[in-house]
Scaffold this motif. Structure first.
Motif, PDB file in Angstrom:
ATOM      1  N   MET A   1     -17.591 -94.916 -17.385  1.00  0.00           N
ATOM      2  CA  MET A   1     -17.949 -94.085 -16.256  1.00  0.00           C
ATOM      3  C   MET A   1     -19.169 -94.634 -15.538  1.00  0.00           C
ATOM      4  SD  MET A   1     -17.487 -90.077 -17.122  1.00  0.00           S
ATOM      5  CE  MET A   1     -16.069 -89.466 -18.008  1.00  0.00           C
ATOM      6  N   ASP A  88     -21.288 -77.216 -21.025  1.00  0.00           N
ATOM      7  CA  ASP A  88     -20.003 -77.917 -21.010  1.00  0.00           C
ATOM      8  C   ASP A  88     -18.875 -77.020 -21.508  1.00  0.00           C
ATOM      9  OD1 ASP A  88     -21.648 -79.954 -20.272  1.00  0.00           O
ATOM     10  OD2 ASP A  88     -21.081 -81.339 -21.871  1.00  0.00           O
ATOM     11  N   ALA A  92     -15.381 -76.026 -19.615  1.00  0.00           N
ATOM     12  CA  ALA A  92     -14.120 -76.367 -20.277  1.00  0.00           C
ATOM     13  C   ALA A  92     -13.233 -75.136 -20.432  1.00  0.00           C
ATOM     14  CB  ALA A  92     -14.393 -76.992 -21.636  1.00  0.00           C
ATOM     15  N   LYS A 149     -19.881 -84.478 -14.697  1.00  0.00           N
ATOM     16  CA  LYS A 149     -19.485 -85.036 -15.999  1.00  0.00           C
ATOM     17  C   LYS A 149     -18.909 -83.954 -16.905  1.00  0.00           C
ATOM     18  CE  LYS A 149     -22.633 -89.005 -16.051  1.00  0.00           C
ATOM     19  NZ  LYS A 149     -23.792 -89.659 -16.738  1.00  0.00           N
ATOM     20  N   ALA A 150     -19.465 -82.751 -16.844  1.00  0.00           N
ATOM     21  CA  ALA A 150     -18.945 -81.654 -17.654  1.00  0.00           C
ATOM     22  C   ALA A 150     -17.533 -81.276 -17.208  1.00  0.00           C
ATOM     23  CB  ALA A 150     -19.878 -80.442 -17.553  1.00  0.00           C
ATOM     24  N   ILE A 152     -15.378 -83.303 -15.800  1.00  0.00           N
ATOM     25  CA  ILE A 152     -14.498 -84.397 -16.236  1.00  0.00           C
ATOM     26  C   ILE A 152     -14.165 -84.266 -17.715  1.00  0.00           C
ATOM     27  CG2 ILE A 152     -14.385 -86.900 -16.586  1.00  0.00           C
ATOM     28  CD1 ILE A 152     -16.076 -87.157 -14.011  1.00  0.00           C
ATOM     29  N   GLU A 153     -15.157 -83.940 -18.529  1.00  0.00           N
ATOM     30  CA  GLU A 153     -14.902 -83.767 -19.958  1.00  0.00           C
ATOM     31  C   GLU A 153     -13.911 -82.629 -20.203  1.00  0.00           C
ATOM     32  OE1 GLU A 153     -18.615 -83.275 -21.938  1.00  0.00           O
ATOM     33  OE2 GLU A 153     -19.339 -85.279 -21.428  1.00  0.00           O
ATOM     34  N   GLY A 154     -14.049 -81.540 -19.449  1.00  0.00           N
ATOM     35  CA  GLY A 154     -13.107 -80.438 -19.590  1.00  0.00           C
ATOM     36  C   GLY A 154     -11.693 -80.821 -19.180  1.00  0.00           C
ATOM     37  N   ASN A 156     -10.435 -83.851 -19.330  1.00  0.00           N
ATOM     38  CA  ASN A 156      -9.905 -84.833 -20.271  1.00  0.00           C
ATOM     39  C   ASN A 156      -9.333 -84.201 -21.533  1.00  0.00           C
ATOM     40  OD1 ASN A 156     -10.331 -87.114 -18.724  1.00  0.00           O
ATOM     41  ND2 ASN A 156     -12.395 -87.465 -19.515  1.00  0.00           N
ATOM     42  N   VAL A 157      -9.747 -82.987 -21.851  1.00  0.00           N
ATOM     43  CA  VAL A 157      -9.163 -82.285 -22.986  1.00  0.00           C
ATOM     44  C   VAL A 157      -7.694 -81.981 -22.731  1.00  0.00           C
ATOM     45  CG1 VAL A 157      -9.236 -80.140 -24.326  1.00  0.00           C
ATOM     46  CG2 VAL A 157     -11.370 -81.289 -23.696  1.00  0.00           C
ATOM     47  N   PRO A 160      -5.727 -86.163 -21.011  1.00  0.00           N
ATOM     48  CA  PRO A 160      -6.518 -87.262 -21.590  1.00  0.00           C
ATOM     49  C   PRO A 160      -6.314 -88.621 -20.929  1.00  0.00           C
ATOM     50  CG  PRO A 160      -4.719 -86.620 -23.052  1.00  0.00           C
ATOM     51  CD  PRO A 160      -4.784 -85.583 -21.981  1.00  0.00           C
ATOM     52  N   GLN A 187     -12.275 -92.237 -12.617  1.00  0.00           N
ATOM     53  CA  GLN A 187     -11.708 -92.486 -13.945  1.00  0.00           C
ATOM     54  C   GLN A 187     -10.291 -93.004 -13.791  1.00  0.00           C
ATOM     55  OE1 GLN A 187     -12.292 -89.685 -17.370  1.00  0.00           O
ATOM     56  NE2 GLN A 187     -10.060 -89.479 -17.266  1.00  0.00           N
TER      57      GLN A 187
END
Length: 409
Positions: A1, A88, A92, A149-150, A152-154, A156-157, A160, A187
């Motif tokens: 990233m 985060d 999510a 970023k938070a 994106i992380e959510g 990706n769960v 993916p 991404q």
């Protein structure tokens, strides 16, 4: 990233705020916006993305939201009523809840839909659209950079292996974007700006980098399906056709001939391509498709002058009133469009008339359509009026914009 290395982080110190009595009432009622003139005092200056905690007149917790010092909407409420930790895990959970709500859409052989509808899903100023395995994140306030970023992380769960694209509203592009530009791939890989997806079993493609909004208008999905059910054996005119969503559905539904009318040649080329993507269907193969490059008002007038009529006319114009002072002009434009559409509508034909102007009330719009038809000597027999689809939930008045009328003469 690496592309996200220069993103800011929110301060560890929240901003304490007190607001006016009228703003307190609005927040208690669930309104997600706090405007600059609603603030009475705040504990410190902050930067975009800091968390603002709103207290009532008795210093009790009222709400918490994202602060943006450059926006007239100074705070975008994320949670109200009881205290909550915005981290985060919070984001999510919001994303997961929205994804779960869209399960009926995915079950209908549909891979193109709105995953996050801003305020409607509790994430004010944030839009996320799904195009199969490509997700387009569009932000309408610089406050989201600190939390990107938070988000994106959510995502990706749930997704993916997704490719993520960032789109920026015009106002955000005027702020500090931390090295990011509209259309950045944040991404994955994007071999082409044109991506494919399914909608009720039909295949479409959209330009997610240069296209309007995020490339396609998912909000009209249900209305497009209704047109598909109405089109069998009919000639169809699709006004403001853009990339052919209604046109393709009409063809798939058995229309004998479909005309797509739009002022944009590239959009009409996209409509032709979308039609071609579905030529494996016998109904689409048998349908004659033609395009007209013209201003909608002028194009309709020319068709009427030539004596051309259609069994089904769809009019889906862009927003005519983004500000309150534009509403009067919007109503004049809608009235003219209804008259022009009726001029090319065959006897016993069907009119589909839509509005996406949030400042034009639904009842006022529907009344205008009917009254214009009466004055034209072609009163309408309304059989349906629709508003928002499942993936565009409404939680406050300003969030409601879409309305559509189905009627025969």
């Amino acid at each position: 990233m690496l592309v996200l290395d220069h993103l800011p982080t929110p301060s560890q110190r929240n901003i304490a705020m007190h607001i006016t009595p009228s703003a307190e009432r609005a927040v208690r009622d669930g309104h997600p916006w706090l405007f600059q003139n609603s603030l009475r005092k705040q504990s410190r200056d902050g930067k975009a993305g800091d968390l603002a905690v709103i207290f009532d007149k008795r210093d009790r917790f009222l709400a918490i939201g994202l602060y943006d010092p450059q926006s007239p909407i100074r705070v975008r409420v994320l949670h109200q009523g009881s205290s909550a930790k915005i981290d985060d895990a919070f984001f999510a959970e919001k994303i997961q809840q929205s994804y779960d709500k869209r399960a009926p859409i995915r079950a209908s052989d549909t891979t193109g839909y709105r995953l996050i509808y801003g305020e409607g899903d509790g994430l004010s100023g944030l839009i996320i659209d799904c195009y199969a395995n490509v997700l387009v994140i569009k932000i309408y306030t610089s406050a989201w950079f600190a939390h990107l970023k938070a988000i994106i992380e959510g995502l990706n769960v749930i997704f993916p292996d997704a490719t993520l694209i960032l789109r920026l509203s015009r106002l955000v592009q005027d702020d500090d974007t931390h090295g990011l530009v509209d259309g950045t791939v944040i991404q994955g890989d994007l071999s082409s700006p044109t991506v494919q997806f399914h909608e009720h079993g039909l295949t479409f493609q959209a330009d997610i980098i240069e296209g309007h909004k995020t490339g396609f208008f998912f909000d009209q999905r249900d209305n497009r399906q209704r047109v598909r059910q109405l089109a069998n054996g009919k000639t169809v005119l699709d006004v403001f056709s853009y990339n052919g969503g209604f046109s393709v559905n009409a063809a798939a539904g058995g229309a004998t001939q479909v005309t797509s009318l739009d002022i944009s040649s590239p959009a009409l080329l996209d409509a032709v391509n979308n039609m071609d993507l579905n030529r494996h269907l016998p109904t689409v193969t048998d349908c004659q498709h033609e395009t007209i490059v013209a201003d909608a008002f002028e194009g309709l007038a020319e068709l009427a002058q030539a004596g051309t009529t259609y069994d089904l006319v769809i009019v889906d114009p862009p927003t005519f009133a983004s500000r309150q002072e534009q509403v009067a002009g919007a109503m004049i434009a809608y009235e003219k469009l209804v008259r022009l559409a009726l001029d090319v509508l065959a006897s016993s034909g069907t009119l589909v008339m839509a509005s996406c102007s949030s400042r034009v009330p639904a009842e006022g719009f529907f009344a205008l359509v009917h009254n214009t038809a009466i004055r034209a000597g072609r009163p309408l027999n309304e059989f349906a009026r629709t508003q928002h689809a499942l993936d565009h939930p409404i939680t406050f008045p300003e969030g409601a914009y879409l309305k559509c009328l189905f009627a025969t003469v």
